[in-house]
Design a protein around this motif. Structure first.
Motif, PDB file in Angstrom:
ATOM      1  N   ALA B  89       0.893  -1.353   0.163  1.00 41.89           N
ATOM      2  CA  ALA B  89      -0.009  -0.121  -0.092  1.00 41.89           C
ATOM      3  C   ALA B  89       0.921   1.174   0.228  1.00 41.89           C
ATOM      4  O   ALA B  89       0.597   2.247  -0.886  1.00 41.89           O
ATOM      5  N   ILE B  90       1.811   1.314   0.894  1.00 42.22           N
ATOM      6  CA  ILE B  90       2.672   2.506   0.938  1.00 42.22           C
ATOM      7  C   ILE B  90       3.363   2.589  -0.459  1.00 42.22           C
ATOM      8  O   ILE B  90       3.583   3.594  -0.924  1.00 42.22           O
ATOM      9  N   ALA B  91       3.919   1.474  -1.019  1.00 42.41           N
ATOM     10  CA  ALA B  91       4.639   1.587  -2.155  1.00 42.41           C
ATOM     11  C   ALA B  91       3.882   2.168  -3.314  1.00 42.41           C
ATOM     12  O   ALA B  91       4.581   2.942  -4.113  1.00 42.41           O
ATOM     13  N   ALA B  92       2.425   1.928  -3.378  1.00 34.89           N
ATOM     14  CA  ALA B  92       1.636   2.152  -4.681  1.00 34.89           C
ATOM     15  C   ALA B  92       0.918   3.731  -4.392  1.00 34.89           C
ATOM     16  O   ALA B  92       0.661   4.133  -5.204  1.00 34.89           O
ATOM     17  N   CYS B  93       1.221   4.185  -3.141  1.00 31.82           N
ATOM     18  CA  CYS B  93       0.407   5.629  -2.901  1.00 31.82           C
ATOM     19  C   CYS B  93       1.403   6.744  -2.920  1.00 31.82           C
ATOM     20  O   CYS B  93       2.702   6.487  -2.822  1.00 31.82           O
ATOM     21  N   ASP B  94       0.828   7.803  -2.868  1.00 28.15           N
ATOM     22  CA  ASP B  94       1.397   9.115  -2.650  1.00 28.15           C
ATOM     23  C   ASP B  94       1.261   9.419  -1.210  1.00 28.15           C
ATOM     24  O   ASP B  94       2.189  10.202  -0.640  1.00 28.15           O
ATOM     25  N   LYS B  95       0.209   9.490  -0.695  1.00 29.22           N
ATOM     26  CA  LYS B  95      -0.468   9.618   0.598  1.00 29.22           C
ATOM     27  C   LYS B  95      -0.919   8.397   1.333  1.00 29.22           C
ATOM     28  O   LYS B  95      -1.663   7.848   0.780  1.00 29.22           O
ATOM     29  N   ILE B  96      -0.663   8.245   2.435  1.00 30.16           N
ATOM     30  CA  ILE B  96      -1.265   7.281   3.397  1.00 30.16           C
ATOM     31  C   ILE B  96      -2.116   8.043   4.338  1.00 30.16           C
ATOM     32  O   ILE B  96      -1.408   8.802   5.379  1.00 30.16           O
ATOM     33  N   LYS B 110       7.322   3.178   8.384  1.00 26.69           N
ATOM     34  CA  LYS B 110       7.499   2.564   7.296  1.00 26.69           C
ATOM     35  C   LYS B 110       6.953   3.683   6.038  1.00 26.69           C
ATOM     36  O   LYS B 110       7.752   3.671   5.288  1.00 26.69           O
ATOM     37  N   ALA B 111       6.056   4.476   6.444  1.00 28.28           N
ATOM     38  CA  ALA B 111       5.659   5.407   5.149  1.00 28.28           C
ATOM     39  C   ALA B 111       6.744   6.387   5.147  1.00 28.28           C
ATOM     40  O   ALA B 111       6.948   7.008   4.245  1.00 28.28           O
ATOM     41  N   GLU B 112       7.312   6.847   6.461  1.00 28.28           N
ATOM     42  CA  GLU B 112       8.466   7.939   6.505  1.00 28.28           C
ATOM     43  C   GLU B 112       9.617   7.432   5.711  1.00 28.28           C
ATOM     44  O   GLU B 112      10.249   8.043   5.067  1.00 28.28           O
ATOM     45  N   ALA B 113       9.765   6.165   6.081  1.00 27.18           N
ATOM     46  CA  ALA B 113      10.885   5.508   5.415  1.00 27.18           C
ATOM     47  C   ALA B 113      10.884   5.639   3.764  1.00 27.18           C
ATOM     48  O   ALA B 113      11.988   5.666   3.065  1.00 27.18           O
ATOM     49  N   LYS B 117       3.804  11.120   2.332  1.00 28.43           N
ATOM     50  CA  LYS B 117       3.049  11.909   3.108  1.00 28.43           C
ATOM     51  C   LYS B 117       2.057  11.240   3.923  1.00 28.43           C
ATOM     52  O   LYS B 117       1.737  10.419   3.526  1.00 28.43           O
ATOM     53  N   ILE B 118       1.895  11.422   5.076  1.00 23.22           N
ATOM     54  CA  ILE B 118       0.866  10.815   5.883  1.00 23.22           C
ATOM     55  C   ILE B 118      -0.159  11.614   6.431  1.00 23.22           C
ATOM     56  O   ILE B 118       0.159  12.976   6.955  1.00 23.22           O
ATOM     57  N   LEU B 193      -1.122  22.402   9.052  1.00 22.26           N
ATOM     58  CA  LEU B 193      -1.177  21.237   8.061  1.00 22.26           C
ATOM     59  C   LEU B 193      -0.979  21.842   6.699  1.00 22.26           C
ATOM     60  O   LEU B 193      -1.204  22.996   6.470  1.00 22.26           O
ATOM     61  N   GLU B 194      -0.490  20.936   5.888  1.00 22.26           N
ATOM     62  CA  GLU B 194      -0.212  21.274   4.714  1.00 22.26           C
ATOM     63  C   GLU B 194      -1.598  20.773   3.639  1.00 22.26           C
ATOM     64  O   GLU B 194      -1.987  21.707   2.638  1.00 22.26           O
TER      65      GLU B 194
END
Lengths: 367, 367
Positions: B89-96, B110-113, B117-118, B193-194
């Motif tokens: 999921a993380i690999a395929a996305c831009d934001k999680i 994992k997402a930060e690595a 964006k979270i 926030l962004e």
């Protein structure tokens, strides 16, 4: 160990149901055909076919599945057949049961040309059902002919009739009362028929159901009218045989403890949503109460509120009970949630994974 | 002519919705991502991608479908991720976007690595929904974090939040009131926030919706907090674009005239059953009233009660309107009823059959 979610079908429990079905068949002379609308997981049809007489159906595809994968007697019933499918349905069946005199008039000649037995569904206007939604005798029901003035002219071209008037009926007395009313109303025509199907929805495989009383009742009825009786067990064939095995993915507290699992009522046990019911777990004891929810976007995707011995945490396993009937036949890809695999525990205890679903299956469900 | 049943998606109507979405994006600066849970028929994604910024999801498979078939920005949201799917999921996305602080704590690193964006879903405890079943702010809802004491410690590790608090909201005033409450409660954190997603369920593509007022409201809000706003239209993207085309197979009279068609609410337009609603037909005028029913065994398989100019007979065609959202994504094989094909009417008027389902597909849905 298998990746959750998966339906786990225990053949030893299935066999207990089937042995009750066999017992009823032997003691009463009734024939039992599996209602594929409730359960059509064909990898266990070999075992089921040893204890049942065949299948009944609600569509062309169920007729074909019954013929190809189950064998025995293939009853073809559908609320309505289409012109483009009727020939194939007739070719694949032993009996075809029409839902209305108009469907009979449209297609009976084709069935006669193939020497297939013909039946008609009658609606006795009475039923046992806990839900209006599922009540075949609800007002303006389209399920079967109500008007005997329409039926009488075609009686000599049919060999039997089907009544389906029970939904989840576990009360023998209720069934007996309904049968008496049917005998009283239709007694005269029953004498002229070869066979009568009493449909499904009779929970005679439940523990404590008076199966001997039922057997005697059906045997007497058969003899009284000189007819072959059929039952069409669906849920009753597979009751308690199957669990839905899931894993806790998260727990949250929002006034109550909530556990989120890797499944969904709407996608995997749809009737819980439709009938606003909870599933069950065992032993359902202990001091920790959780609302157990699915992982779809639906706010009300709730399997139930249950007791647990320990606090739940991500990774814990839960088994939802009695997930065999009306589950796998209506599972769907809502939210793209992983569709549960199907696994079978064989009589020797070995668990075999018989079906897995992939991303490609999800993508190909659309276009 | 195509064999019924089939969903017919009219790209010219779809385009009308998309042009409204483009207009809103251009005038407000909001980004719009398609909510795949409502509509995931990827053969029209090329057209949609010209007018939308990407997709959002409810599961790994939706993330992957969005990435592979739609492109643009891929938002990965799920009520709960599983250990075995999070990396993909993380690999395929831009934001999680995590649904809870506990899911955040489990997977954020994992997402930060991967420099993704979270976000975090917040539950404002208020909503616009016609049904408790679909109300994200219902009591004990698991959808998003309610407790800001849990959120505050992780604020510096997220770049945005998602609120989803509308279901079929076609009243701008109601949306405005809810937004004011959200701004009042969360204003302080919005400044930090962004981006903020306001979720789906806003029916701004409806005729007569005050889209300019909405645009100004969203533009002002973006500027006030210095945030990129997102909307997640699902149903709004495809509203009125799709019909379900069916054929009458039989008519019966049981106190009322009933027409039986070659489809089913439960199998092909499930939300009609879930929310006890009728679909619509046009023009729905004329002296002949019929209850139009599906062909499953379910007694309450009813599409609605409609007016027709002529008596209905077998072979007549009916088109059920607005069958695009939350239909194809949850269709299923209940009763083995033929699953509707999917057809697309291109902008030049040509109708292309893009998907058909076969007996083999039915058999392979089980095992």
């Amino acid at each position: 160990t298998l990746q959750t979610p998966y339906y786990l079908l225990d053949k030893s429990v299935l066999l207990r149901n089937l042995e009750k079905i066999s017992y009823l068949r032997q003691t009463s002379g009734v024939k039992c055909v599996l209602a594929l609308k409730a359960f059509a997981t064909w990898s266990v049809f070999d075992l089921m076919a040893e204890h049942m007489d065949g299948t009944t159906s609600s569509s062309l595809y169920e007729v074909k599945l019954g013929r190809e994968k189950f064998g025995g007697e293939t009853h073809a019933y559908s609320v309505a057949w289409a012109d483009h499918e009727i020939d194939e349905a007739i070719a694949a069946c032993d009996k075809i049961i029409f839902n209305s005199v108009s469907q009979f008039e449209r297609y009976a000649q084709k069935a006669e040309a193939q020497n297939k037995k013909i039946g008609l569904r009658l609606n006795p206007g009475i039923s046992h059902s806990h839900f209006l939604l599922a009540d075949p005798a609800r007002p303006f029901s389209r399920l079967g002919e109500w008007d005997m003035d329409r039926v009488t002219p075609v009686l000599d071209r049919i060999s039997g009739v089907m009544f389906h008037f029970n939904c989840e009926n576990d009360e023998y007395e209720s069934l007996d009362t309904l049968l008496k009313a049917i005998e009283e109303r239709y007694g005269e025509i029953l004498h002229k028929l070869e066979w009568v199907s009493l449909g499904g929805g009779i929970r005679f495989t439940n523990e404590n159901y008076p199966i001997d009383t039922l057997a005697k009742r059906l045997k007497d009825m058969s003899e009284r009218y000189g007819i072959q009786l059929y039952l069409e067990p669906g849920e009753a064939s597979v009751t308690k045989s199957t669990t839905l095995e899931v894993t806790v993915l998260d727990t949250v507290f929002n006034g109550k403890n909530v556990a989120i699992v890797d499944s969904s009522t709407e996608a995997h046990m749809l009737d819980l949503l439709t009938y606003s019911e909870y599933t069950s777990v065992a032993p359902n004891t202990g001091p920790h109460t959780y609302i157990v929810c699915g992982k779809t976007c639906l706010a009300g995707d709730i399997f139930g509120e249950f007791q647990f011995e320990h606090e739940l945490k991500a990774g814990d396993r839960i088994a939802f009970l009695d997930a065999g009937g009306y589950t796998m036949v209506k599972k769907n890809w809502f939210n793209g949630v992983q569709m549960p695999s199907i696994a079978v525990r064989h009589l020797d205890g070995q668990v075999e994974l018989v079906k897995e679903f992939t991303f490609e299956d999800y993508a190909q469900s659309l276009s």
